[in-house]
Each structure stands twice: as structure tokens, then as C-alpha cells.
Design a protein around this motif. Structure first.
Motif, short mmCIF file in Angstrom:
data_model
loop_
_atom_site.label_atom_id
_atom_site.label_comp_id
_atom_site.label_asym_id
_atom_site.label_seq_id
_atom_site.Cartn_x
_atom_site.Cartn_y
_atom_site.Cartn_z
N PRO A 1 0.34 -1.27 -0.40
CA PRO A 1 0.27 0.09 -0.12
C PRO A 1 0.45 1.48 -0.16
N TYR A 2 1.96 1.28 0.58
CA TYR A 2 2.72 2.90 0.94
C TYR A 2 3.23 2.94 -0.38
N ILE A 3 3.55 2.40 -1.84
CA ILE A 3 3.69 2.21 -3.27
C ILE A 3 2.65 2.51 -3.64
N ARG A 4 1.89 1.76 -3.54
CA ARG A 4 0.40 2.20 -4.13
C ARG A 4 -0.03 3.71 -3.97
N LYS A 5 -0.08 4.35 -3.14
CA LYS A 5 -0.60 5.79 -2.70
C LYS A 5 0.19 6.09 -3.21
N LYS A 6 1.19 6.58 -3.18
CA LYS A 6 2.14 7.17 -3.80
C LYS A 6 2.26 7.68 -5.52
N ALA A 7 1.70 6.21 -5.45
CA ALA A 7 1.97 6.01 -7.34
C ALA A 7 0.59 6.83 -7.86
N VAL A 8 -0.87 6.77 -6.91
CA VAL A 8 -2.06 7.13 -6.92
C VAL A 8 -1.79 8.75 -6.67
N LEU A 9 -1.19 9.04 -5.86
CA LEU A 9 -1.72 10.94 -6.31
C LEU A 9 -0.24 11.50 -6.54
N ILE A 10 0.63 10.44 -7.71
CA ILE A 10 1.73 11.56 -8.44
C ILE A 10 0.98 11.30 -9.82
N MET A 11 -0.08 10.17 -9.74
CA MET A 11 -1.10 10.63 -11.43
C MET A 11 -1.59 11.84 -11.35
N TYR A 12 -2.03 12.78 -10.04
CA TYR A 12 -2.16 13.86 -10.46
C TYR A 12 -1.18 15.22 -11.01
N LYS A 13 0.02 14.17 -10.83
CA LYS A 13 1.43 15.52 -11.69
C LYS A 13 0.97 14.97 -12.72
N VAL A 14 1.05 13.43 -12.91
CA VAL A 14 1.58 13.64 -14.32
C VAL A 14 0.28 13.75 -15.18
N PHE A 15 -0.91 14.31 -14.96
CA PHE A 15 -2.09 14.64 -15.76
C PHE A 15 -1.74 15.61 -16.19
N LEU A 16 -2.13 17.07 -14.87
CA LEU A 16 -1.20 17.66 -15.44
C LEU A 16 -0.70 17.78 -16.84
N LYS A 17 0.65 17.11 -16.77
CA LYS A 17 1.93 17.49 -17.42
C LYS A 17 1.29 16.67 -18.42
N TYR A 18 0.87 15.63 -19.06
CA TYR A 18 0.21 14.91 -20.29
C TYR A 18 -0.71 14.52 -19.94
N PRO A 19 -1.94 15.15 -20.13
CA PRO A 19 -2.97 14.85 -19.93
C PRO A 19 -3.57 13.90 -21.19
N GLU A 20 -3.33 13.72 -21.53
CA GLU A 20 -3.32 11.96 -23.01
C GLU A 20 -3.88 11.22 -21.95
N SER A 21 -3.49 11.20 -20.45
CA SER A 21 -2.78 9.49 -19.33
C SER A 21 -4.35 9.43 -18.75
N LEU A 22 -4.52 10.89 -18.89
CA LEU A 22 -6.16 10.88 -17.14
C LEU A 22 -7.49 9.17 -18.46
N ARG A 23 -7.58 9.37 -19.54
CA ARG A 23 -8.44 9.10 -20.18
C ARG A 23 -7.84 6.65 -20.00
N PRO A 24 -6.62 7.23 -20.24
CA PRO A 24 -6.72 5.46 -20.06
C PRO A 24 -6.79 5.17 -18.17
N ALA A 25 -5.60 6.48 -17.53
CA ALA A 25 -5.70 6.36 -16.46
C ALA A 25 -6.69 5.75 -15.55
N PHE A 26 -7.88 6.38 -15.91
CA PHE A 26 -9.48 6.65 -14.59
C PHE A 26 -9.89 5.34 -14.65
N PRO A 27 -9.89 4.66 -15.24
CA PRO A 27 -10.65 3.51 -14.21
C PRO A 27 -10.04 3.15 -13.73
N ARG A 28 -8.45 2.69 -13.66
CA ARG A 28 -7.84 1.96 -12.11
C ARG A 28 -7.96 3.29 -11.32
N LEU A 29 -7.92 4.21 -11.33
CA LEU A 29 -8.45 5.87 -10.44
C LEU A 29 -9.02 5.01 -9.77
N LYS A 30 -10.42 4.85 -10.80
CA LYS A 30 -11.76 4.28 -9.63
C LYS A 30 -11.57 3.40 -8.67
#
Lengths: 859, 199
Positions: free
Chosen positions: A160-189
Motif C-alpha cells: 500500500p505504501y507504493i500504491r498510495k504514492k503512485a496514485v497521488l503522483i498521477m495527478y502531477k502526471v495528468f497535469l503534464k501529460y493530459p492524454e494519460s487521464l483517460r486510460p488511467a481513470f478506470p484504475r484510479l476509480k
């Protein structure tokens, strides 16, 4: 070889570590900079060594120096080296330094991609964790694109330690690379329902950040969040979810209906308990307080929206409850609660002003608070609380505070707030513009404010747009110009002299309203004016000309040709001062007008009537133009602004053109050559002209009495000893109107009006009055009863024809969140995926029994 | 989002800075100075929220701070963060965790400025477990302490940054060496060195 190693480790023994560096800096208080520069030299030596431990130590010290403001970007490559060490200790140091100083412009960042990827897939969870933490600080579009997939796999890591960090960093990734939002969204949910509370909270955090900017795309998650809200015990998660609902409810009113009950319960239970606890053990139990405050705000905005859409009967009750609870908070002695209470109030005010307005007394009381933050909050609230009825009273209170305020920042804030309050929604609440002008004039007494231009623009705006007030405004402005208290003091620092800009312009433009234009003209040409900033002088000069026209007309109307000639003479005497101004604008206008006046004087000596023609120079009204007017001009049909008007010249053509251009340039040369053969007379004339020019040039040492001297000889002004008076008491300029007297007048006027009206009412509507009486209880009179003091015609700003009022131009095109505005429910690449998602969400929605959301999916 | 975390002392000297948005070094220092100027003139008994820092953000951002003895802990946050939540975060997670971690190390009894000065890197590592990239990562203190502890243990197992020899040397250096060599004789060294270090 062995010797080298031994030598290296002996050297190492005498390397400074971070503690030594800090101690050294503390011991060299007097020559800190010098000491640090020697340390940096040492660090540079250490970085050259092969030993990674030495390098890591050096980088660690650099991180400390970075905090003190030293640029360490030169060591970026060494930082990357330390980052790639296999030992966790060094890696951590490297990533820390990188997160402190790397940014998008750092070129070595592209070298890190593979290293980071390696760390992300490291078997040691802390290597991965450190890499994620570092990456969250310096992620670039390139890194985001290259690593998005790796991070996405980490979202389902076993730890879980890695999971939570990976989830949180996704926001930064979305900001820099918006195309990643759509494929990542189901998993985020999926992560919203993660068994680990930390991961869950990270997912909530990310979705809330995303939804804050583009709420409508996340409406489908509402059922899920509702479930989380009712089940979660983590306060942080609750706060985030409630804030999210705050953004969602405006889009889906039915959601609010469902929320109102749990939220009201929360307010009832938590707030009472926490308030009790707060009074017992202040400041200790803050965590419990976090939640209810937020609940209150959101609940209210929800409740209001619901009431608007479905007219629920108990909405006013819940708002009343909220406002009452907030009042308890504001009255509390704890300053933090007071602040938050006011903050929440302002949120209610936006949707439900009436219920807050009844607490006006409390808000005004907060203006006296010793804490500036609280005073500013209260001011903010006042802005929304004014009405036609209480505007004068509130502004009077604020004016008192302006006089009392000690810090300039707070005083400036007060000043802007007064102007904001009065001018809001096109001067909606002002019934008496004479009062407003006098308030503005009173505000000019503030020394050292930064907002002179604000007052000035208000004066201009009111004088231009409210025709009925012009006579009064001009008289006031003439007084300002005359009194000269604005001219004293330090011009450069004192922003208040900006007011003179407005005063001069108003007096010039509407000079027909002036009683004694001659006096104003003299005031505007005083030598002291030359110490004003250039742009103000320019306005002075231009408007002196306008006044001159008015004066001429007046005198010629009275057939007083001597007085008219005296006026011309005055201008001819005073204008040279401006002609030698260092400011080009002033110089140009002054010399232009000086020549004009000289010509007019010549005509006057021949007894020619000139007034008519001079005033024709300034004839015509200047209408206000809306600031966005230019942008709103519609493009005519058939006009393509991007199309070339002519065929674009090709490369070869332009080369052909060149000789021609040279030829064209030569022509004027020839004509100039012809001019050389001029006669003696012309030469003499030119010599004279040059002398004249030199006389006017301030950089020439003159033989004849210079115009500088003329300035000093100017009648009388220089001989008057000017004493700088430092008044701590606000200066009451004699003859200046006091806004207070308007307050009384207004009161009387309203009373009279009321009396008149009553008489009429009594005669006509004796019976109807009974029913009405109840409604009138709230105040002595209702809003509509107040009529403006005089016929006010607010000229609207000009807009081009066919312009459509729209708000779309308010959005910032550079907002990174714009790219994230992706409708996550539509256009999902694979059809199967969509279907699956829809069914899942529908199931959720059905579980919650919220049909509207189900419908949302089916559309 | 949290835009910056600043810790500085009563004189405005930075003790830890963490920006979640890039600013050049000189601008960072300017922000610290401005923030210190805003915060330091406030009494201790007024509220902990402050609006109107002009350099970071603008109207959407506010400063949330706490003043402990000689230190100011300042968070610059936007409207998506809960004010009291952040206050709580400062108190419970950063201060107490720090105290907790340090007491486990048997180094310090209480958080004080000196720990921060000499162990800036350690404070950074604790902070990294609380806030990541401007977002709150973990609010459970036990979890934070646990993770920090595990990482420290790992560092120790690797021998730490300054392994035994270097430590011994820094102990020697602490004795204010420049003064000693002048009136030292060889005999003294023979006595002192063995007692000092487990080479």
C-alpha cells in the motif's frame, strides 16, 4: 592503487559533513558569504572524486546551501550521479537535492528517465518510494509521457505504501501529460475502494483536485463518493469528499437533496460537540473542528441550490441553522474560529445574502478586531451586504476606520474596498452621486496610498457617465486643483497625486460648468505643477488649452478683448516651462499649444474674433467605451483575417526588388542637394531658428537669459515660503464638502419622501396597508422606496453593434487544467470498456436509488 | 494543493524550504523574506491565517502558519485545503512526528530549532512522508513514524552517510582543532587518540 585508496580515505576523514558545514556557517557570522564560497570550492573538489560517498556528502551540503539561496544548478549532473547510486542512503540524498532544484528547464533531466524507471521497478519499496517522491516535484511533460505506464502499473502494487504514492503522483502526471487521464481513470476509480485507507484517501485527493476544475466530468462518481462519505471515518477524506460535493451539486440538484439530511446531522452533532470541547481545551482538539466548518459551508450552498430548483419547504430552516451556528463561531474568543466563521459566512452570502445581512451588527463589530486577517474578512463580507438603504451608513463607518488605520496596507485595502463597494454592479447602490464624489474627494486626503489611480479612474468614470453630476464634480475638481495640498509631499512616492490627472481632465473637458475658469487655468499653470509626473503634466497642458478656449469664449461674449488678450499672455508666459520638460509627451503638447496661442495672440491683436474657432478644436463629446469593446467587434461575413491581402512576396522576388528600393532612397537625396543653393536670407533665418532652438534646449549653456530664469521670475510664487506641514490629524480642507452632511441631508430627504408617500398611501390604500404591514417590519422602508436624489442617467459604455455579451473571454488560455477537461464518459477508445463502465456505474447508481444519475449515463 | 512549506526562525533565517512549484533561488529568498515580514508582525494571539502574500499565487492562496518558540511553520495553500486541517497537520504530523522520531533515536527530548538546523535532511525525509508533490499523502501519525523509522533503519544497515571513521573525525574536529596543535606534544596525542575512536 592501494596507496590511492588509503590516501582517498584519509582525505575523506577531513571532509566536512552537513553538520560541520552548518556549524562553520554559524561560527562565521561576520564573513558568511566568504566562508560559504570557500565551502563551495571544497564541494567542487569533492564532486570531482570517484568515491560516491564523498559525492553524496557534497550533494547533501549543496541542498543546504540551496536553502540559503545559492544556485546549485551547476551540480545537476552530479546530483543525477548520486541519484543513480545503488545504496538507498545516497539515492535518497540525490533525489532530495533533485526535488529541490530540478525544474522543466534543467537539461540533465532527460538523462534521468531510465534511472527513474529502474528505481520504480526496484524490489526495494523505499527505492521506489523515494523515486516517486522525487518525481512528484520535478516531473516534466517528457518524463510524464515516458513513465506514465510504469506509474500506472505501480497503482496496483502489492505494498500500500507504493500504491498510495503512485496514485497521488498521477495527478502531477495528468497535469503534464493530459492524454494519460483517460486510460488511467478506470484504475484510479478502482482505488477509491482500495482496502488500505491511505490509498483510498490518495485517490479521493486526486479526484477532488481534478473535479475542482472540471466538475461535470466526475458527476458519475457521485454514488461512489456518497457511499464513502457515509462509511469513512477519516476526517481528511470526509473533508475532501464534502468539498467535492460542493462542486458537484450545482450540476445535479437532486444530489443536494440527498446530501441535506446527513450534512444537517453532521452540523448538529459535530459542531455542538466540538464547540463544547473547544471551550474546554482550546487549540488542542482542532481535528474535530475541521469537519463541521466545511460541512456548514457546503451544506448551505447545497441547500440554497436545492431550494431554488425544487422549492423544498425546510431549506430556510437549515440555512438559519447554519447561520446561527456560524454566529456562535464568530462570537467565540478563539481567533481561528472567528476567521473561519467569517469565511463560511462569505460563502453563504454568495447564494443567500438575506440571511447574512441580518448579522450586519456582528460583521461591523469585527471591523474593530485587532487582527488584520479578521478585519479583511469582515470587509469582504460587507461588500456583499450593502444595499441602497445602508450604503451610506456602511461607508461612513469605513471612512472612520480609514482615519484610524495605522498600517498603509490595511488602509489601502480599506480604500479599495470602499470604492469596490460603491462602484459594484454599475453603481447600483448609489442614490446620491454628490455624496459619492465628496467621498472620493475626502479619500484624496490619504497620504502615501498606492491607489491614487483608482480614485482618479472613479472620478473620471462618474463624471463622464453620470451627466447630472458634472456641474458638481467640476466644482469639486477645481477645488482640488486650487487647494494644492496634493502637490506637496514627495511626488514620486505619493500615488495620490494621480487624482490631479482626473481633476485636470474633468475641469478641462467639462469646463462649461466652471464658475471661474480663469482661476482654474491659473491653478493649472502654476510652476509647481512641473514637479508632477510626466503623464499628469501632459494632461494639465492639454486641458489648459481647453480651459483657454472656454475663457476666450467667455470674454469675447462679454466683449472684453483686453481680458482675452491677458489670458493669451498668461499662457505664453507659463507654457515654456512645460516645453522644456524632460517628458516627451509634455514637451510635444506644450510646444504645439504654445505656437497655437502665439498665433491666436497675433489674431487677437488684429481684433479678430477667435473664440469660436478655438473652441471648435475641442468640440464634441467623448463617450466611454467598454474595455472589451474592441475584442467584441464581430468579424464581418466573408472576411478572413488570416488570408493574405496581397500575394505573399516570394523569396526571389524580394531580391529583385532590392535595387529598386535603393533607387527610391536616392531620390530624396537629390532633392536635398538642390536645397543647398539657398540665399543669405534663408541662412540668417536658419541661424535665428537654431538660436531659438538652443535657447529652448535645456542641455545647452545659454548666453541669453534662459527660460529657466523666466520660470524663476514667475510672479511671486517662489518668494512665498512654503512650510511643510506634517499633520497626523486628517486635514480638513476648508470649503471641501464633508460626506457627513450628505448623510444627514439624505436622511431628511428620505424622511420627507416617506412622509409624502404615507400621505398618499393613507388617502388611497387604507385597507391594503394592513396586509403589507407585516412585510415592512424588516426595516423602515423597503428597497424600492428609495429614489435617487436627482435624475441619474448612467451612460452605458459603448459596445460595437452585434456584439454578444459573453463570459468566455474571462478564461485563462494557459490554465493547465483546461487540457484535463475530458469527458470521461464518452469516446472511451474501446467500446467494450465503455459498456463495462456504464454498467458498473449504473449498478452503483441503482444501489443508491438515484435515478437522475442513471439517466445521466443513458443519455 | 500546497504550494510551499517554509520553516524559518524569529529572525527570518530559513530552516527548511520546500516549494512545490518552481521558483528561481533569488525569488525563493524573496518569498521567504516577504512571508517572514507578513507573519512576524502578527501577535501570537491572533488567528493563524493570513491572506495577501503577493509573490506566491494571488487571491486564491493563503498562508497558514504556526509559531512555536523560535520557529515559524508556514504553509502556503489554495482554497482546496481545509484551513484547520492544515493547522492540525503542522502540529500533529510534522512537529510531533519529529519529536517522536528524534526521541526514538534518543537524541532530543523536544523539538527545538537546533535539531532542524543540523538535521535539515532528516526533516525533509519526514516531510516527504506527509506531503508529496503539494498534496497531503498521509495523515496517520503512526504510519508516518513507522515508514520514517524503517527508512532510517535501512540507512543504518548501509552504514549511513558518515560511517564510523568519518564520525570519529568529526568528533575530533568538534574539539576545536585549530587551537590545539600549537601547544601540543606527541605524548598527548598518544594518550588521546586511542581513547577517542573505535577505528
Amino acid at each position: 592503487m592501494a596507496l590511492k585508496i588509503v590516501k582517498g580515505s584519509i582525505d575523506r576523514m577531513f571532509d566536512k559533513n552537513l553538520q560541520d558545514l552548518v556549524r562553520g556557517i554559524r561560527n562565521h557570522k561576520e564573513d558568511e558569504a566568504k566562508y560559504i564560497s570557500t565551502c563551495i570550492d571544497e564541494i567542487k573538489q569533492e564532486l570531482k572524486q570517484d568515491n560516491i560517498a564523498v559525492k553524496a556528502n557534497a550533494v547533501c551540503k549543496l541542498t543546504y546551501l540551496q536553502m540559503l539561496g545559492y544556485d546549485i544548478s551547476w551540480a545537476a549532473f552530479n546530483i543525477v550521479e548520486v541519484m543513480s547510486s545503488s545504496k538507498f542512503t545516497y539515492k535518497r540524498i540525490g533525489y532530495l537535492a533533485a526535488s529541490q532544484c530540478f525544474h522543466e528547464g534543467t537539461d540533465v533531466i532527460m538523462l534521468t528517465t531510465n534511472q527513474i524507471r529502474k528505481d520504480l521497478s526496484s524490489p526495494n519499496q523505499y527505492d521506489t518510494g523515494v523515486a516517486l517522491t522525487g518525481l512528484s516535484c520535478f516531473v516534466t511533460p517528457d518524463l510524464a509521457r515516458d513513465l506514465a505506464n510504469d506509474i500506472m502499473t505501480l497503482m496496483s502494487h502489492t505494498k500500500p505504501y507504493i500504491r498510495k504514492k503512485a496514485v497521488l503522483i498521477m495527478y502531477k502526471v495528468f497535469l503534464k501529460y493530459p492524454e494519460s487521464l483517460r486510460p488511467a481513470f478506470p484504475r484510479l476509480k478502482e482505488k477509491l475502494e482500495d482496502p488500505d485507507p491511505g490509498v483510498q484517501s490518495a485517490a479521493v485527493n486526486v479526484i477532488c483536485e481534478l473535479a475542482r476544475r472540471n466538475p461535470k466530468n466526475y458527476l458519475s462518481l457521485a454514488p461512489l463518493f456518497f457511499k464513502l462519505m457515509t462509511s469513512s471515518t477519516n476526517n481528511w477524506v470526509l473533508i475532501k469528499i464534502i468539498k467535492l460535493f460542493g462542486a458537484l451539486t450545482p450540476l445535479e440538484p437532486r444530489l443536494g437533496k440527498k446530501l441535506i439530511e446527513p450534512l444537517t446531522n453532521l452540523i448538529h452533532s459535530r459542531l455542538v460537540i466540538t464547540l463544547h470541547r473547544a471551550s474546554v481545551e482550546k487549540n488542542v482538539c482542532l481535528i474535530g473542528l475541521v469537519l463541521p466548518i466545511v460541512c456548514v459551508c457546503v451544506c448551505v450552498s447545497n441547500a440554497v441550490l436545492i431550494s431554488l430548483s425544487s422549492g423544498m419547504p425546510n431549506h430556510s430552516a437549515s440555512i438559519q441553522l447554519c447561520v446561527q451556528k456560524l454566529r456562535i463561531l464568530i462570537e467565540d474568543s478563539d481567533q481561528n474560529l472567528k476567521y473561519l466563521g467569517l469565511l463560511a459566512m462569505s460563502k453563504i452570502l454568495k447564494t443567500h445574502p438575506k440571511s447574512v445581512q441580518s448579522h450586519k451588527d456582528l460583521i461591523l463589530q469585527c471591523l474593530d478586531d485587532k487582527d488584520e486577517s479578521i478585519r479583511l474578512r469582515a470587509l469582504d463580507l460587507l461588500y456583499g451586504m450593502v444595499s441602497k438603504k445602508n450604503l451610506m451608513e456602511i461607508v461612513k463607518k469605513l471612512m472612520l476606520h480609514v482615519d484610524k488605520a495605522e498600517g498603509t496596507t490595511y488602509r489601502d485595502e480599506l480604500l479599495t474596498k470602499i470604492i469596490d463597494i460603491c462602484s459594484q454592479s454599475n453603481y447600483q447602490y448609489i442614490t446620491n452621486f454628490e455624496w459619492y464624489i465628496s467621498i472620493l474627494v475626502e479619500l484624496t486626503r490619504l497620504e502615501g496610498t498606492r491607489h491614487g489611480h483608482l480614485i482618479a479612474s472613479q472620478m473620471l468614470d462618474v463624471a463622464i457617465r453620470v451627466k447630472a453630476i458634472r456641474g458638481f464634480a467640476v466644482a469639486q475638481m477645481a477645488m482640488l486643483l486650487d487647494s494644492g495640498h496634493l502637490l506637496t509631499g514627495n511626488m514620486q512616492r505619493n500615488g495620490i497625486c494621480e487624482v490631479l490627472y482626473a481633476a485636470a481632465w474633468i475641469c478641462g473637458e467639462f469646463s462649461e460648468h466652471l464658475d471661474d475658469p480663469m482661476q482654474t487655468l491659473e491653478a493649472m499653470l502654476r510652476p509647481k505643477v512641473a514637479s508632477l509626473p510626466g503623464h499628469i503634466q501632459a494632461v494639465y497642458v492639454q486641458n489648459a488649452a481647453k480651459l483657454f478656449a472656454t475663457v476666450l469664449q467667455k470674454h469675447e461674449g462679454a466683449t472684453d478683448s483686453q481680458a482675452a488678450q491677458d489670458t493669451s499672455q498668461l499662457l505664453i508666459e507659463r507654457l515654456p516651462l512645460f516645453v522644456q520638460s524632460a517628458n516627451l509627451e509634455v514637451q510635444e503638447r506644450a510646444s504645439c499649444i504654445l505656437q497655437l496661442v502665439k498665433y491666436i495672440q497675433k489674431l487677437q491683436q488684429k481684433d479678430v474674433e477667435v473664440a469660436e474657432e478655438v473652441s471648435a478644436l475641442f468640440a464634441g463629446e467623448l463617450n466611454p467605451v467598454a474595455p472589451k469593446a474592441q475584442k467584441k467587434v464581430p468579424v464581418p461575413e466573408g472576411l478572413d483575417l488570416d488570408a493574405w491581402i496581397n500575394e505573399p512576396p516570394s523569396e526571389s522576388e524580394s531580391e529583385d526588388e532590392k535595387p529598386k528600393a535603393v533607387f527610391a532612397k536616392e531620390e530624396p537625396k537629390q532633392s536635398r542637394a538642390r536645397h543647398i543653393e539657398v540665399d543669405e536670407k534663408e541662412l540668417a533665418r536658419r541661424r535665428e531658428a537654431r538660436k531659438q532652438e538652443q535657447a529652448n534646449n535645456p542641455f545647452y549653456i545659454k548666453s541669453s537669459p534662459s527660460s529657466q530664469k523666466v520660470y524663476q521670475d514667475a510672479p511671486g510664487v517662489e518668494h512665498i515660503p512654503v512650510v511643510q506641514i506634517d499633520l497626523s490629524v486628517p486635514l480638513k480642507v476648508p470649503g471641501m464638502p464633508m460626506s457627513e452632511q450628505y448623510l444627514k441631508l439624505e436622511e431628511e430627504r428620505r424622511q420627507k419622501e416617506r412622509a409624502d408617500k404615507k400621505k398618499k398611501d393613507k388617502k388611497k390604500k387604507k385597507r391594503e396597508k394592513r396586509g403589507k404591514g407585516k412585510r415592512d417590519d424588516s426595516g423602515p422602508e423597503s428597497e424600492e422606496d428609495i429614489t435617487p436624489a436627482h435624475q441619474v442617467d448612467i451612460v452605458t459604455e459603448e459596445m460595437p453593434e452585434n456584439a454578444l455579451p459573453s463570459d468566455d473571454d474571462d478564461k485563462d488560455p494557459n490554465d493547465p487544467h483546461k487540457a484535463l477537461d475530458i469527458d470521461l464518459d464518452k469516446y472511451v477508445p474501446s467500446a467494450e470498456n465503455t459498456l463495462h463502465k456504464v454498467t458498473v456505474c449504473m449498478l452503483h447508481a441503482e444501489k443508491q436509488g438515484d435515478l437522475s444519475i442513471t439517466r445521466h449515463f443513458l443519455v | 494543493m500546497i504550494k510551499a512549506i517554509l520553516i524559518f526562525n524569529n529572525h527570518g533565517k530559513p530552516r527548511l524550504i520546500r516549494f512545490y512549484q518552481y521558483f528561481a533561488e533569488d525569488l525563493q529568498q524573496q518569498i521567504i523574506r516577504e512571508t517572514f515580514h507578513l507573519v512576524s508582525k502578527r501577535d501570537d494571539n491572533v488567528c493563524n491565517f493570513l491572506e495577501g502574500g503577493s509573490l506566491i499565487g494571488g487571491s486564491d492562496y493563503k498562508l497558514i502558519y504556526r509559531h512555536y518558540a523560535t520557529l515559524y511553520f508556514v504553509f502556503c495553500v489554495d482554497s482546496s485545503e481545509s484551513e484547520l486541517g492544515i493547522l492540525d497537520l503542522i502540529q500533529v504530523n510534522i512537529i510531533q512526528t519529529h519529536v517522536f522520531v528524534e526521541t526514538l533515536d534518543k537524541c532530543f527530548e523536544n523539538v527545538c530549532e537546533l535539531d532542524l538546523i543540523f538535521h535539515m535532511d532528516k526533516v525533509h525525509y519526514i516531510l516527504q512522508e506527509v506531503v508529496m508533490g503539494g498534496m497531503v499523502l498521509e495523515t496517520n501519525m503512526n504510519e508516518i513514524v513507522g515508514q520514517v523509522e524503517l527508512q532510517n533503519r535501512m540507512e543504518k544497515s548501509e552504514g549511513g552517510l558518515s560511517a564510523a571513521p568519518a564520525r570519529a573525525v568529526s568528533a575530533v574536529k568538534n574539539m576545536n582543532l585549530p587551537e590545539i596543535p600549537r601547544n601540543i606534544n606527541i605524548g598527548d596525542i598518544n594518550i588521546k587518540v586511542p581513547s577517542l575512536s573505535p577505528f
